[in-house]
Motif scaffolding. Structure first.
Motif, mmCIF file in Angstrom:
data_model
loop_
_atom_site.group_PDB
_atom_site.id
_atom_site.type_symbol
_atom_site.label_atom_id
_atom_site.label_comp_id
_atom_site.label_asym_id
_atom_site.label_seq_id
_atom_site.Cartn_x
_atom_site.Cartn_y
_atom_site.Cartn_z
ATOM 1 N N VAL A 1 47.845 35.088 42.761
ATOM 2 C CA VAL A 1 46.690 34.315 43.228
ATOM 3 C C VAL A 1 45.645 34.192 42.123
ATOM 4 O O VAL A 1 44.933 33.187 42.039
ATOM 5 C CB VAL A 1 46.090 34.969 44.494
ATOM 6 C CG1 VAL A 1 44.804 34.264 44.904
ATOM 7 C CG2 VAL A 1 47.097 34.924 45.638
ATOM 8 N N ALA A 2 45.561 35.196 41.256
ATOM 9 C CA ALA A 2 44.601 35.134 40.156
ATOM 10 C C ALA A 2 44.908 33.955 39.241
ATOM 11 O O ALA A 2 43.985 33.306 38.711
ATOM 12 C CB ALA A 2 44.618 36.444 39.367
ATOM 13 N N THR A 3 46.193 33.644 39.055
ATOM 14 C CA THR A 3 46.571 32.481 38.253
ATOM 15 C C THR A 3 46.053 31.209 38.891
ATOM 16 O O THR A 3 45.494 30.328 38.226
ATOM 17 C CB THR A 3 48.102 32.403 38.110
ATOM 18 O OG1 THR A 3 48.599 33.629 37.600
ATOM 19 C CG2 THR A 3 48.498 31.257 37.198
ATOM 20 N N PHE A 4 46.241 31.118 40.198
ATOM 21 C CA PHE A 4 45.759 29.931 40.917
ATOM 22 C C PHE A 4 44.240 29.804 40.794
ATOM 23 O O PHE A 4 43.725 28.735 40.458
ATOM 24 C CB PHE A 4 46.165 30.012 42.385
ATOM 25 C CG PHE A 4 45.687 28.833 43.204
ATOM 26 C CD1 PHE A 4 46.527 27.760 43.447
ATOM 27 C CD2 PHE A 4 44.394 28.778 43.712
ATOM 28 C CE1 PHE A 4 46.103 26.673 44.181
ATOM 29 C CE2 PHE A 4 43.952 27.694 44.445
ATOM 30 C CZ PHE A 4 44.801 26.635 44.674
ATOM 31 N N ASP A 5 43.529 30.880 41.080
ATOM 32 C CA ASP A 5 42.065 30.826 41.122
ATOM 33 C C ASP A 5 41.464 30.496 39.762
ATOM 34 O O ASP A 5 40.329 30.000 39.684
ATOM 35 C CB ASP A 5 41.501 32.150 41.630
ATOM 36 C CG ASP A 5 41.800 32.366 43.114
ATOM 37 O OD1 ASP A 5 42.067 31.366 43.810
ATOM 38 O OD2 ASP A 5 41.766 33.525 43.572
ATOM 39 N N ARG A 6 42.192 30.766 38.694
ATOM 40 C CA ARG A 6 41.675 30.430 37.371
ATOM 41 C C ARG A 6 41.679 28.924 37.136
ATOM 42 O O ARG A 6 40.744 28.387 36.531
ATOM 43 C CB ARG A 6 42.525 31.124 36.303
ATOM 44 C CG ARG A 6 42.050 30.827 34.875
ATOM 45 C CD ARG A 6 42.984 31.458 33.867
ATOM 46 N NE ARG A 6 42.540 31.180 32.503
ATOM 47 C CZ ARG A 6 43.235 31.474 31.406
ATOM 48 N NH1 ARG A 6 44.415 32.087 31.528
ATOM 49 N NH2 ARG A 6 42.763 31.176 30.199
ATOM 50 N N TRP A 7 42.699 28.254 37.640
ATOM 51 C CA TRP A 7 42.883 26.837 37.314
ATOM 52 C C TRP A 7 42.560 25.868 38.456
ATOM 53 O O TRP A 7 42.297 24.696 38.197
ATOM 54 C CB TRP A 7 44.321 26.593 36.873
ATOM 55 C CG TRP A 7 44.774 27.377 35.679
ATOM 56 C CD1 TRP A 7 45.884 28.164 35.597
ATOM 57 C CD2 TRP A 7 44.162 27.445 34.383
ATOM 58 N NE1 TRP A 7 46.011 28.715 34.350
ATOM 59 C CE2 TRP A 7 44.961 28.293 33.568
ATOM 60 C CE3 TRP A 7 43.009 26.872 33.831
ATOM 61 C CZ2 TRP A 7 44.655 28.580 32.254
ATOM 62 C CZ3 TRP A 7 42.696 27.168 32.507
ATOM 63 C CH2 TRP A 7 43.494 28.007 31.729
ATOM 64 N N TRP A 8 42.590 26.351 39.691
ATOM 65 C CA TRP A 8 42.381 25.433 40.813
ATOM 66 C C TRP A 8 41.526 26.089 41.893
ATOM 67 O O TRP A 8 41.400 27.315 41.952
ATOM 68 C CB TRP A 8 43.718 25.027 41.461
ATOM 69 C CG TRP A 8 44.625 24.290 40.547
ATOM 70 C CD1 TRP A 8 44.593 22.968 40.229
ATOM 71 C CD2 TRP A 8 45.739 24.849 39.833
ATOM 72 N NE1 TRP A 8 45.596 22.662 39.355
ATOM 73 C CE2 TRP A 8 46.315 23.798 39.087
ATOM 74 C CE3 TRP A 8 46.280 26.118 39.748
ATOM 75 C CZ2 TRP A 8 47.423 23.978 38.279
ATOM 76 C CZ3 TRP A 8 47.392 26.322 38.932
ATOM 77 C CH2 TRP A 8 47.945 25.259 38.203
ATOM 78 N N HIS A 9 40.948 25.242 42.753
ATOM 79 C CA HIS A 9 40.327 25.746 43.964
ATOM 80 C C HIS A 9 40.650 24.805 45.114
ATOM 81 O O HIS A 9 40.941 23.618 44.902
ATOM 82 C CB HIS A 9 38.816 25.953 43.805
ATOM 83 C CG HIS A 9 38.050 24.705 43.517
ATOM 84 N ND1 HIS A 9 37.675 23.811 44.485
ATOM 85 C CD2 HIS A 9 37.572 24.206 42.346
ATOM 86 C CE1 HIS A 9 37.004 22.815 43.947
ATOM 87 N NE2 HIS A 9 36.929 23.023 42.644
ATOM 88 N N LEU A 10 40.601 25.340 46.323
ATOM 89 C CA LEU A 10 40.945 24.584 47.522
ATOM 90 C C LEU A 10 39.695 24.158 48.266
ATOM 91 O O LEU A 10 38.726 24.914 48.360
ATOM 92 C CB LEU A 10 41.815 25.421 48.464
ATOM 93 C CG LEU A 10 43.250 25.701 48.049
ATOM 94 C CD1 LEU A 10 43.908 26.620 49.072
ATOM 95 C CD2 LEU A 10 44.040 24.411 47.909
ATOM 96 N N GLU A 11 39.738 22.966 48.800
ATOM 97 C CA GLU A 11 38.648 22.461 49.641
ATOM 98 C C GLU A 11 39.248 22.008 50.964
ATOM 99 O O GLU A 11 40.093 21.109 51.003
ATOM 100 C CB GLU A 11 37.937 21.302 48.950
ATOM 101 C CG GLU A 11 36.827 20.677 49.772
ATOM 102 C CD GLU A 11 36.186 19.506 49.059
ATOM 103 O OE1 GLU A 11 35.671 18.609 49.749
ATOM 104 O OE2 GLU A 11 36.217 19.478 47.811
ATOM 105 N N SER A 12 38.844 22.634 52.055
ATOM 106 C CA SER A 12 39.384 22.283 53.365
ATOM 107 C C SER A 12 38.911 20.898 53.782
ATOM 108 O O SER A 12 37.747 20.541 53.604
ATOM 109 C CB SER A 12 38.936 23.322 54.400
ATOM 110 O OG SER A 12 39.410 22.972 55.687
#
Length: 287
Positions: A99-110
Protein backbone atom coordinates in the motif's frame (compact mmCIF):
# COMPACT_ATOMS: atom_id res chain seq x y z
CA UNK A 1 -28.32 -5.40 -2.38
CA UNK A 2 -24.73 -5.34 -3.59
CA UNK A 3 -23.76 -2.22 -5.47
CA UNK A 4 -20.64 -0.89 -7.15
CA UNK A 5 -18.71 1.91 -5.47
CA UNK A 6 -16.71 4.16 -7.79
CA UNK A 7 -13.39 5.85 -7.18
CA UNK A 8 -11.23 8.25 -9.18
CA UNK A 9 -7.57 7.23 -9.22
CA UNK A 10 -5.47 10.42 -9.39
CA UNK A 11 -1.69 10.84 -9.67
CA UNK A 12 0.04 12.53 -6.75
CA UNK A 13 2.28 15.58 -7.30
CA UNK A 14 5.21 13.25 -6.74
CA UNK A 15 4.12 11.05 -9.66
CA UNK A 16 3.56 14.04 -11.96
CA UNK A 17 7.06 15.31 -11.17
CA UNK A 18 8.52 11.82 -11.68
CA UNK A 19 6.84 11.47 -15.08
CA UNK A 20 8.06 14.87 -16.21
CA UNK A 21 11.66 14.11 -15.26
CA UNK A 22 11.65 10.90 -17.29
CA UNK A 23 9.79 12.22 -20.31
CA UNK A 24 7.21 9.42 -20.20
CA UNK A 25 5.18 9.28 -23.44
CA UNK A 26 1.60 10.57 -23.34
CA UNK A 27 0.16 7.30 -24.67
CA UNK A 28 0.84 5.63 -21.33
CA UNK A 29 -1.68 8.05 -19.73
CA UNK A 30 -0.10 7.73 -16.31
CA UNK A 31 -0.69 11.41 -15.61
CA UNK A 32 -4.45 11.16 -16.19
CA UNK A 33 -7.19 10.22 -13.69
CA UNK A 34 -8.83 6.82 -14.03
CA UNK A 35 -12.20 5.53 -12.84
CA UNK A 36 -12.26 2.32 -10.81
CA UNK A 37 -15.19 0.39 -9.37
CA UNK A 38 -15.50 -2.11 -6.56
CA UNK A 39 -18.42 -4.15 -5.28
CA UNK A 40 -19.43 -2.58 -1.98
CA UNK A 41 -21.68 -3.88 0.77
CA UNK A 42 -21.44 -0.90 3.12
CA UNK A 43 -20.05 -0.26 6.59
CA UNK A 44 -22.38 -2.69 8.31
CA UNK A 45 -20.27 -5.64 9.42
CA UNK A 46 -17.57 -3.83 11.40
CA UNK A 47 -16.11 -0.38 12.02
CA UNK A 48 -13.58 0.61 9.40
CA UNK A 49 -14.92 -1.72 6.73
CA UNK A 50 -14.97 1.10 4.18
CA UNK A 51 -11.28 1.80 4.79
CA UNK A 52 -10.47 -1.88 4.30
CA UNK A 53 -12.37 -1.88 0.99
CA UNK A 54 -10.31 1.06 -0.27
CA UNK A 55 -7.10 -0.68 0.80
CA UNK A 56 -8.20 -3.79 -1.08
CA UNK A 57 -8.85 -1.65 -4.17
CA UNK A 58 -5.34 -0.17 -3.92
CA UNK A 59 -3.88 -3.66 -4.03
CA UNK A 60 -5.93 -4.42 -7.14
CA UNK A 61 -4.59 -1.26 -8.82
CA UNK A 62 -1.02 -2.31 -8.09
CA UNK A 63 -1.73 -5.78 -9.45
CA UNK A 64 -3.15 -4.20 -12.62
CA UNK A 65 0.07 -2.26 -13.25
CA UNK A 66 2.14 -5.37 -12.57
CA UNK A 67 0.01 -7.28 -15.08
CA UNK A 68 0.73 -4.63 -17.73
CA UNK A 69 4.43 -4.87 -16.92
CA UNK A 70 4.55 -8.65 -17.16
CA UNK A 71 2.58 -8.68 -20.41
CA UNK A 72 5.16 -6.45 -22.09
CA UNK A 73 7.29 -8.79 -24.16
CA UNK A 74 10.80 -9.15 -22.68
CA UNK A 75 12.22 -9.72 -26.16
CA UNK A 76 10.99 -6.45 -27.57
CA UNK A 77 13.50 -3.64 -27.98
CA UNK A 78 11.10 -1.14 -29.52
CA UNK A 79 7.98 0.73 -28.41
CA UNK A 80 5.63 0.16 -26.79
CA UNK A 81 6.70 -2.93 -24.85
CA UNK A 82 10.21 -1.69 -24.18
CA UNK A 83 8.88 1.64 -22.90
CA UNK A 84 6.27 -0.11 -20.74
CA UNK A 85 8.92 -2.32 -19.15
CA UNK A 86 11.28 0.57 -18.52
CA UNK A 87 8.71 2.97 -17.06
CA UNK A 88 6.70 0.56 -14.92
CA UNK A 89 9.69 -1.32 -13.57
CA UNK A 90 11.24 1.95 -12.40
CA UNK A 91 7.94 3.26 -11.08
CA UNK A 92 6.82 0.19 -9.16
CA UNK A 93 10.13 -1.13 -7.95
CA UNK A 94 10.76 -4.72 -6.85
CA UNK A 95 8.00 -7.02 -5.61
CA UNK A 96 6.20 -7.42 -3.33
CA UNK A 97 4.34 -4.17 -3.82
CA UNK A 98 2.53 -2.71 -0.82
CA UNK A 99 0.00 0.00 0.00
CA UNK A 100 2.94 2.33 0.62
CA UNK A 101 3.82 2.01 -3.07
CA UNK A 102 0.31 3.02 -4.02
CA UNK A 103 0.14 5.95 -1.60
CA UNK A 104 3.39 7.37 -2.95
CA UNK A 105 2.14 7.63 -6.52
CA UNK A 106 -1.66 7.74 -6.37
CA UNK A 107 -4.61 8.69 -4.22
CA UNK A 108 -8.27 7.68 -4.33
CA UNK A 109 -11.25 10.00 -4.45
CA UNK A 110 -14.66 8.49 -3.74
CA UNK A 111 -17.34 9.32 -6.31
CA UNK A 112 -20.84 9.88 -4.94
CA UNK A 113 -22.58 8.61 -8.07
CA UNK A 114 -22.55 8.40 -11.83
CA UNK A 115 -24.73 10.37 -14.23
CA UNK A 116 -25.00 10.35 -18.00
CA UNK A 117 -25.78 12.99 -20.58
CA UNK A 118 -28.17 10.66 -22.44
CA UNK A 119 -30.20 9.75 -19.35
CA UNK A 120 -30.37 13.37 -18.21
CA UNK A 121 -31.73 14.58 -21.53
CA UNK A 122 -34.08 11.60 -21.87
CA UNK A 123 -35.70 12.07 -18.45
CA UNK A 124 -35.63 15.87 -18.06
CA UNK A 125 -38.72 17.78 -19.21
CA UNK A 126 -38.19 19.78 -22.40
CA UNK A 127 -39.31 22.96 -20.66
CA UNK A 128 -36.44 22.47 -18.23
CA UNK A 129 -33.90 21.68 -20.94
CA UNK A 130 -34.80 24.93 -22.69
CA UNK A 131 -33.71 26.88 -19.62
CA UNK A 132 -30.13 25.87 -20.40
CA UNK A 133 -28.35 27.56 -23.31
CA UNK A 134 -25.08 26.68 -25.01
CA UNK A 135 -22.59 28.90 -26.87
CA UNK A 136 -23.79 30.08 -30.27
CA UNK A 137 -20.33 30.21 -31.84
CA UNK A 138 -17.72 27.55 -32.37
CA UNK A 139 -14.86 27.39 -29.92
CA UNK A 140 -11.59 28.97 -31.12
CA UNK A 141 -9.93 25.54 -31.24
CA UNK A 142 -12.67 24.05 -33.43
CA UNK A 143 -12.79 27.17 -35.60
CA UNK A 144 -9.05 26.96 -36.23
CA UNK A 145 -9.24 23.35 -37.40
CA UNK A 146 -12.72 23.04 -38.87
CA UNK A 147 -11.37 22.50 -42.40
CA UNK A 148 -9.90 19.19 -41.21
CA UNK A 149 -13.33 17.80 -40.33
CA UNK A 150 -14.17 16.10 -43.61
CA UNK A 151 -17.48 14.64 -42.47
CA UNK A 152 -18.83 18.11 -41.65
CA UNK A 153 -17.14 20.03 -44.46
CA UNK A 154 -20.30 20.43 -46.51
CA UNK A 155 -22.02 22.10 -43.58
CA UNK A 156 -19.16 24.49 -42.97
CA UNK A 157 -17.62 22.50 -40.15
CA UNK A 158 -18.84 21.23 -36.77
CA UNK A 159 -21.87 22.96 -35.26
CA UNK A 160 -21.50 25.13 -32.17
CA UNK A 161 -22.32 23.30 -28.97
CA UNK A 162 -25.41 25.49 -28.56
CA UNK A 163 -26.73 24.21 -31.89
CA UNK A 164 -26.02 20.63 -30.84
CA UNK A 165 -27.89 21.23 -27.57
CA UNK A 166 -30.92 22.67 -29.41
CA UNK A 167 -30.91 19.70 -31.81
CA UNK A 168 -30.91 17.28 -28.87
CA UNK A 169 -33.96 19.06 -27.43
CA UNK A 170 -35.77 18.88 -30.77
CA UNK A 171 -35.10 15.15 -30.92
CA UNK A 172 -36.42 14.89 -27.37
CA UNK A 173 -39.64 16.61 -28.45
CA UNK A 174 -40.07 13.98 -31.16
CA UNK A 175 -40.18 11.14 -28.63
CA UNK A 176 -43.96 11.43 -28.33
CA UNK A 177 -44.76 11.33 -32.06
CA UNK A 178 -42.28 8.52 -32.65
CA UNK A 179 -43.76 6.46 -29.83
CA UNK A 180 -47.28 7.17 -31.06
CA UNK A 181 -46.35 5.79 -34.47
CA UNK A 182 -44.58 2.74 -33.05
CA UNK A 183 -47.29 1.78 -30.54
CA UNK A 184 -50.07 2.19 -33.11
CA UNK A 185 -48.21 -0.18 -35.46
CA UNK A 186 -47.63 -2.76 -32.73
CA UNK A 187 -51.21 -2.73 -31.41
CA UNK A 188 -52.65 -3.06 -34.90
CA UNK A 189 -50.66 -6.30 -35.30
CA UNK A 190 -51.65 -7.58 -31.87
CA UNK A 191 -55.39 -7.04 -32.33
CA UNK A 192 -55.78 -10.55 -33.71
CA UNK A 193 -54.01 -12.08 -30.72
CA UNK A 194 -56.39 -10.79 -28.04
CA UNK A 195 -59.94 -9.41 -27.78
CA UNK A 196 -58.83 -7.00 -25.05
CA UNK A 197 -58.19 -3.37 -25.96
CA UNK A 198 -56.23 -2.22 -22.92
CA UNK A 199 -52.48 -1.65 -23.11
CA UNK A 200 -50.15 -0.82 -20.22
CA UNK A 201 -47.08 0.82 -21.74
CA UNK A 202 -43.70 1.19 -20.05
CA UNK A 203 -41.16 3.53 -21.69
CA UNK A 204 -37.86 2.78 -19.99
CA UNK A 205 -35.51 4.73 -22.28
CA UNK A 206 -37.16 8.13 -21.79
CA UNK A 207 -39.89 10.17 -20.15
CA UNK A 208 -42.79 11.73 -22.04
CA UNK A 209 -43.17 14.60 -19.54
CA UNK A 210 -46.88 13.71 -19.23
CA UNK A 211 -49.13 10.72 -18.52
CA UNK A 212 -49.15 8.36 -21.47
CA UNK A 213 -52.91 8.61 -21.93
CA UNK A 214 -52.49 12.37 -22.49
CA UNK A 215 -49.73 11.97 -25.08
CA UNK A 216 -50.63 8.86 -27.06
CA UNK A 217 -53.95 8.10 -28.74
CA UNK A 218 -54.52 4.86 -30.63
CA UNK A 219 -58.10 4.46 -31.95
CA UNK A 220 -59.97 1.64 -30.24
CA UNK A 221 -57.39 1.22 -27.48
CA UNK A 222 -57.05 2.48 -23.92
CA UNK A 223 -53.45 3.22 -22.95
CA UNK A 224 -52.13 3.37 -19.40
CA UNK A 225 -48.72 3.82 -17.84
CA UNK A 226 -46.60 0.73 -17.15
CA UNK A 227 -47.35 0.86 -13.43
CA UNK A 228 -51.00 -0.03 -14.09
CA UNK A 229 -52.06 -3.30 -12.41
CA UNK A 230 -53.04 -5.10 -15.56
CA UNK A 231 -54.71 -8.54 -15.42
CA UNK A 232 -56.32 -8.52 -18.86
CA UNK A 233 -54.86 -6.87 -21.91
CA UNK A 234 -51.35 -6.17 -23.18
CA UNK A 235 -48.26 -5.12 -21.30
CA UNK A 236 -45.94 -3.42 -23.77
CA UNK A 237 -42.40 -2.41 -22.79
CA UNK A 238 -40.03 -0.34 -24.88
CA UNK A 239 -36.73 -2.05 -24.19
CA UNK A 240 -34.21 -0.16 -26.26
CA UNK A 241 -33.69 2.73 -28.61
CA UNK A 242 -30.68 2.75 -30.88
CA UNK A 243 -30.20 6.50 -31.02
CA UNK A 244 -29.65 7.85 -34.52
CA UNK A 245 -30.81 4.64 -36.22
CA UNK A 246 -34.41 4.75 -34.90
CA UNK A 247 -34.36 1.03 -34.18
CA UNK A 248 -36.83 0.28 -31.38
CA UNK A 249 -37.41 -2.98 -29.52
CA UNK A 250 -40.60 -3.85 -27.62
CA UNK A 251 -41.48 -6.77 -25.38
CA UNK A 252 -45.17 -7.65 -25.07
CA UNK A 253 -47.21 -9.88 -22.78
CA UNK A 254 -50.88 -10.67 -23.32
CA UNK A 255 -52.88 -11.34 -20.15
CA UNK A 256 -56.33 -12.92 -20.22
CA UNK A 257 -57.21 -13.08 -16.56
CA UNK A 258 -54.48 -15.55 -15.62
CA UNK A 259 -51.66 -14.75 -13.28
CA UNK A 260 -49.24 -15.66 -16.05
CA UNK A 261 -49.19 -14.19 -19.51
CA UNK A 262 -51.04 -16.36 -22.03
CA UNK A 263 -48.74 -15.17 -24.81
CA UNK A 264 -45.54 -13.15 -24.98
CA UNK A 265 -43.12 -12.04 -27.64
CA UNK A 266 -40.93 -9.30 -29.04
CA UNK A 267 -41.26 -6.59 -31.64
CA UNK A 268 -38.51 -4.88 -33.60
CA UNK A 269 -39.18 -1.69 -35.54
CA UNK A 270 -37.19 0.59 -37.79
CA UNK A 271 -38.74 4.06 -37.87
CA UNK A 272 -38.18 6.82 -40.39
CA UNK A 273 -39.29 10.43 -40.68
CA UNK A 274 -41.39 11.28 -43.72
CA UNK A 275 -42.87 14.57 -44.94
CA UNK A 276 -46.13 13.53 -43.26
CA UNK A 277 -44.54 12.54 -39.93
CA UNK A 278 -43.11 9.34 -38.55
CA UNK A 279 -43.67 5.95 -40.17
CA UNK A 280 -42.58 2.36 -39.62
CA UNK A 281 -40.16 1.48 -42.39
CA UNK A 282 -39.78 -2.12 -41.32
CA UNK A 283 -41.24 -4.18 -38.49
CA UNK A 284 -41.48 -7.71 -37.19
CA UNK A 285 -43.50 -9.41 -34.43
CA UNK A 286 -42.30 -12.67 -32.89
CA UNK A 287 -44.21 -14.86 -32.43
Amino acid sequence: MLMDAFYVLRPTPALLAWLKERDVPAWMRLERPNLWSQREVGDHDYEGQGEDEQTFLKLAVLASFLRDLERASPDSTVDPDAVTRRVLSELLGPAPLTVATFDRWWHLESVAGLSSVESTIAHTPVRTLRKVRGPEVRSPLVEAHRSSYRSAALDGGPRPVGAQWDAAIREREEDGPRLQCAVAWVLERLMEKTPHRLCALWTQPFSLDAPIEEVLHVPGWTLRSGGHDLREGIKLTLEEITWGLETWHFRYRIHSGERRASLSGTVQLLLEETPDGWAVRKGSVMP
